[in-house]
Write an enzyme that holds these catalytic residues in place. Structure first.
Site, PDB file in Angstrom:
ATOM      1  N   ASN A 107      53.163  39.560  19.660  1.00 40.62           N
ATOM      2  CA  ASN A 107      52.301  38.431  20.035  1.00 40.62           C
ATOM      3  C   ASN A 107      52.197  37.503  18.835  1.00 40.62           C
ATOM      4  O   ASN A 107      51.515  37.816  17.861  1.00 40.62           O
ATOM      5  CB  ASN A 107      50.912  38.953  20.434  1.00 40.62           C
ATOM      6  CG  ASN A 107      49.923  37.822  20.661  1.00 40.62           C
ATOM      7  OD1 ASN A 107      50.315  36.657  20.836  1.00 40.62           O
ATOM      8  ND2 ASN A 107      48.639  38.150  20.667  1.00 40.62           N
ATOM      9  N   TRP A 108      52.882  36.370  18.916  1.00 37.47           N
ATOM     10  CA  TRP A 108      52.918  35.454  17.764  1.00 37.47           C
ATOM     11  C   TRP A 108      51.643  34.620  17.642  1.00 37.47           C
ATOM     12  O   TRP A 108      51.478  33.887  16.676  1.00 37.47           O
ATOM     13  CB  TRP A 108      54.122  34.525  17.883  1.00 37.47           C
ATOM     14  CG  TRP A 108      55.454  35.206  17.748  1.00 37.47           C
ATOM     15  CD1 TRP A 108      55.699  36.555  17.676  1.00 37.47           C
ATOM     16  CD2 TRP A 108      56.743  34.574  17.670  1.00 37.47           C
ATOM     17  NE1 TRP A 108      57.047  36.796  17.554  1.00 37.47           N
ATOM     18  CE2 TRP A 108      57.716  35.584  17.552  1.00 37.47           C
ATOM     19  CE3 TRP A 108      57.164  33.245  17.707  1.00 37.47           C
ATOM     20  CZ2 TRP A 108      59.075  35.324  17.451  1.00 37.47           C
ATOM     21  CZ3 TRP A 108      58.522  32.973  17.609  1.00 37.47           C
ATOM     22  CH2 TRP A 108      59.466  33.999  17.481  1.00 37.47           C
ATOM     23  N   LYS A 109      50.791  34.700  18.635  1.00 36.53           N
ATOM     24  CA  LYS A 109      49.554  33.890  18.647  1.00 36.53           C
ATOM     25  C   LYS A 109      49.892  32.412  18.392  1.00 36.53           C
ATOM     26  O   LYS A 109      50.940  31.938  18.833  1.00 36.53           O
ATOM     27  CB  LYS A 109      48.539  34.424  17.633  1.00 36.53           C
ATOM     28  CG  LYS A 109      48.322  35.928  17.760  1.00 36.53           C
ATOM     29  CD  LYS A 109      47.090  36.394  17.068  1.00 36.53           C
ATOM     30  CE  LYS A 109      47.030  37.904  17.101  1.00 36.53           C
ATOM     31  NZ  LYS A 109      45.723  38.433  16.844  1.00 36.53           N
ATOM     32  N   HIS A 152      43.980  38.723  26.811  1.00 41.54           N
ATOM     33  CA  HIS A 152      43.911  39.096  25.391  1.00 41.54           C
ATOM     34  C   HIS A 152      42.480  38.907  24.893  1.00 41.54           C
ATOM     35  O   HIS A 152      41.776  38.000  25.345  1.00 41.54           O
ATOM     36  CB  HIS A 152      44.889  38.229  24.582  1.00 41.54           C
ATOM     37  CG  HIS A 152      45.018  38.690  23.165  1.00 41.54           C
ATOM     38  ND1 HIS A 152      44.098  38.352  22.197  1.00 41.54           N
ATOM     39  CD2 HIS A 152      45.946  39.474  22.552  1.00 41.54           C
ATOM     40  CE1 HIS A 152      44.468  38.902  21.047  1.00 41.54           C
ATOM     41  NE2 HIS A 152      45.587  39.592  21.244  1.00 41.54           N
ATOM     42  N   GLU A 203      41.251  37.578  22.396  1.00 38.80           N
ATOM     43  CA  GLU A 203      40.918  36.232  21.898  1.00 38.80           C
ATOM     44  C   GLU A 203      40.687  35.268  23.061  1.00 38.80           C
ATOM     45  O   GLU A 203      39.870  34.350  22.958  1.00 38.80           O
ATOM     46  CB  GLU A 203      42.029  35.750  20.950  1.00 38.80           C
ATOM     47  CG  GLU A 203      41.985  36.505  19.636  1.00 38.80           C
ATOM     48  CD  GLU A 203      43.323  36.688  18.947  1.00 38.80           C
ATOM     49  OE1 GLU A 203      44.274  35.955  19.263  1.00 38.80           O
ATOM     50  OE2 GLU A 203      43.407  37.590  18.087  1.00 38.80           O
ATOM     51  N   GLU A 217      43.663  47.457  23.261  1.00 37.95           N
ATOM     52  CA  GLU A 217      43.495  46.806  21.969  1.00 37.95           C
ATOM     53  C   GLU A 217      42.020  46.816  21.585  1.00 37.95           C
ATOM     54  O   GLU A 217      41.253  45.935  22.022  1.00 37.95           O
ATOM     55  CB  GLU A 217      43.990  45.363  22.028  1.00 37.95           C
ATOM     56  CG  GLU A 217      45.462  45.239  22.342  1.00 37.95           C
ATOM     57  CD  GLU A 217      46.028  43.940  21.789  1.00 37.95           C
ATOM     58  OE1 GLU A 217      46.904  44.006  20.922  1.00 37.95           O
ATOM     59  OE2 GLU A 217      45.573  42.861  22.208  1.00 37.95           O
ATOM     60  N   GLY A 270      43.820  42.301  14.017  1.00 34.48           N
ATOM     61  CA  GLY A 270      43.876  41.399  12.874  1.00 34.48           C
ATOM     62  C   GLY A 270      42.973  41.796  11.723  1.00 34.48           C
ATOM     63  O   GLY A 270      42.741  41.008  10.806  1.00 34.48           O
ATOM     64  N   SER A 320      46.382  46.032  14.620  1.00 36.26           N
ATOM     65  CA  SER A 320      46.815  46.352  13.258  1.00 36.26           C
ATOM     66  C   SER A 320      47.924  47.402  13.219  1.00 36.26           C
ATOM     67  O   SER A 320      47.956  48.250  12.310  1.00 36.26           O
ATOM     68  CB  SER A 320      45.628  46.780  12.395  1.00 36.26           C
ATOM     69  OG  SER A 320      44.712  45.705  12.250  1.00 36.26           O
ATOM     70  N   GLY A 347      50.597  42.008  16.600  1.00 35.94           N
ATOM     71  CA  GLY A 347      50.296  40.632  16.230  1.00 35.94           C
ATOM     72  C   GLY A 347      50.921  40.277  14.898  1.00 35.94           C
ATOM     73  O   GLY A 347      52.102  39.922  14.811  1.00 35.94           O
TER      74      GLY A 347
HETATM   75  C1  PEP Z   1      47.240  41.204  18.862  1.00 33.66           C
HETATM   76  O1  PEP Z   1      47.140  40.014  18.604  1.00 33.66           O
HETATM   77  O2  PEP Z   1      47.352  41.556  20.037  1.00 33.66           O
HETATM   78  C2  PEP Z   1      47.220  42.166  17.761  1.00 33.66           C
HETATM   79  C3  PEP Z   1      47.274  43.433  18.058  1.00 33.66           C
HETATM   80  O3  PEP Z   1      47.166  41.658  16.489  1.00 33.66           O
HETATM   81  P1  PEP Z   1      47.342  42.497  15.108  1.00 33.66           P
HETATM   82  O4  PEP Z   1      48.544  43.380  15.267  1.00 33.66           O
HETATM   83  O5  PEP Z   1      47.525  41.459  14.057  1.00 33.66           O
HETATM   84  O6  PEP Z   1      46.096  43.296  14.927  1.00 33.66           O
END
Ligand code: PEP
Length: 248
Positions: A9-11, A95, A97, A167, A173, A208, A229
């Protein structure tokens, strides 16, 4: 067990140049990863560019969100048919966010899940609890409600071939990853909630995930792969995580 899947997931990151660099590096590393499905979810403006670079490869393409509606007067929205049209196979739905920053509640997320299915996309339904909810002992209640919204609207069969990403919000993050037993416990709960039959979805852990913790997470019985992410923006790191899924 479901086939392994790792999704990046590049956000809201990347540029045209970075899309080319990152995908070129991933494609160079992918041939060694037979046995694992891998996909990336760039921001909307780069989907078509990414689709062109990925043509003929085994690296899949996904989007980070979709509209409930298929077309019409919905300024700023992007529909499922548009995502299919530019070559997407997957789409993230709900997600954390989107839920916390853009007010996407369980009922809306369920409608987006249904829209994804109707248009032939593979929805990656994201669920997870806030830290306060975990500390209050309500993790299963929260995730149960997130799942039930989809089950009630779409039915259990809608999960066949779908993906659910657990998640924990406190792990996204933050660098504070769930322990493998914590992840496994919630994945088992999800597996039981949605049923273990033919319709059992692929279950990903996200939050993470890094090269040094991926193998321990992916070794858990009900963890089929990861939603990644930050580490998905660094080719070497993402490839290492994909390799960890391959070696399970
Ligand atoms: C995500 O954005 O879905 C995510 C898991 O981010 P990260 O790996 O940076 O925690």
């Amino acid at each position: 067990m479901s086939r392994s899947l790792v999704v990046g997931n590049w956000k809201m990151h990347a540029s045209r140049a970075q899309v080319t660099d990152l995908l070129s590096a991933l494609l160079a590393g992918m041939p060694r990863l037979d046995g694992v499905d891998v996909a990336v979810c760039p921001p909307y403006p780069y989907l078509q560019q990414a689709a062109g670079l990925l043509t003929g490869s085994r690296l899949g393409l996904g989007a980070q969100n979709l509209a409930v509606e298929a077309s019409g007067a919905h300024t700023g929205e992007v529909s499922g048919p548009m995502l299919v049209d530019v070559g997407c196979r997957y789409v993230l739905v709900g997600h954390s966010e989107r839920r916390s920053l853009y007010g996407e509640h369980n009922a809306l997320v369920a409608q987006k899940f249904r829209a994804a299915r109707q248009h032939g996309l593979v929805p990656i339904l994201c669920v997870g609890e806030q830290l306060a909810e975990r500390e209050a002992g309500t993790t299963e209640r929260v995730i149960g409600a997130q799942l039930d919204a989809v089950l009630d609207l779409c039915g259990g069969d809608s999960l066949a071939g779908a993906v659910i990403a657990y998640e924990p919000v406190w792990a996204i993050g933050t660098g504070q990853v769930a322990t493998p037993p914590q992840a496994q416990a919630v994945h088992r709960f999800i597996r039981e909630r949605v049923g273990r039959g033919a319709a059992t979805p692929t279950l990903l852990y996200g939050g993470s995930v890094k090269p040094d913790n991926a193998a321990g997470l992916f070794a858990q019985a009900d963890v089929d792969g990861g939603l990644v992410g930050g580490a998905s923006l660094v080719a070497d790191q993402f490839l290492s995580i994909c390799k960890a899924a391959f070696s399970q």
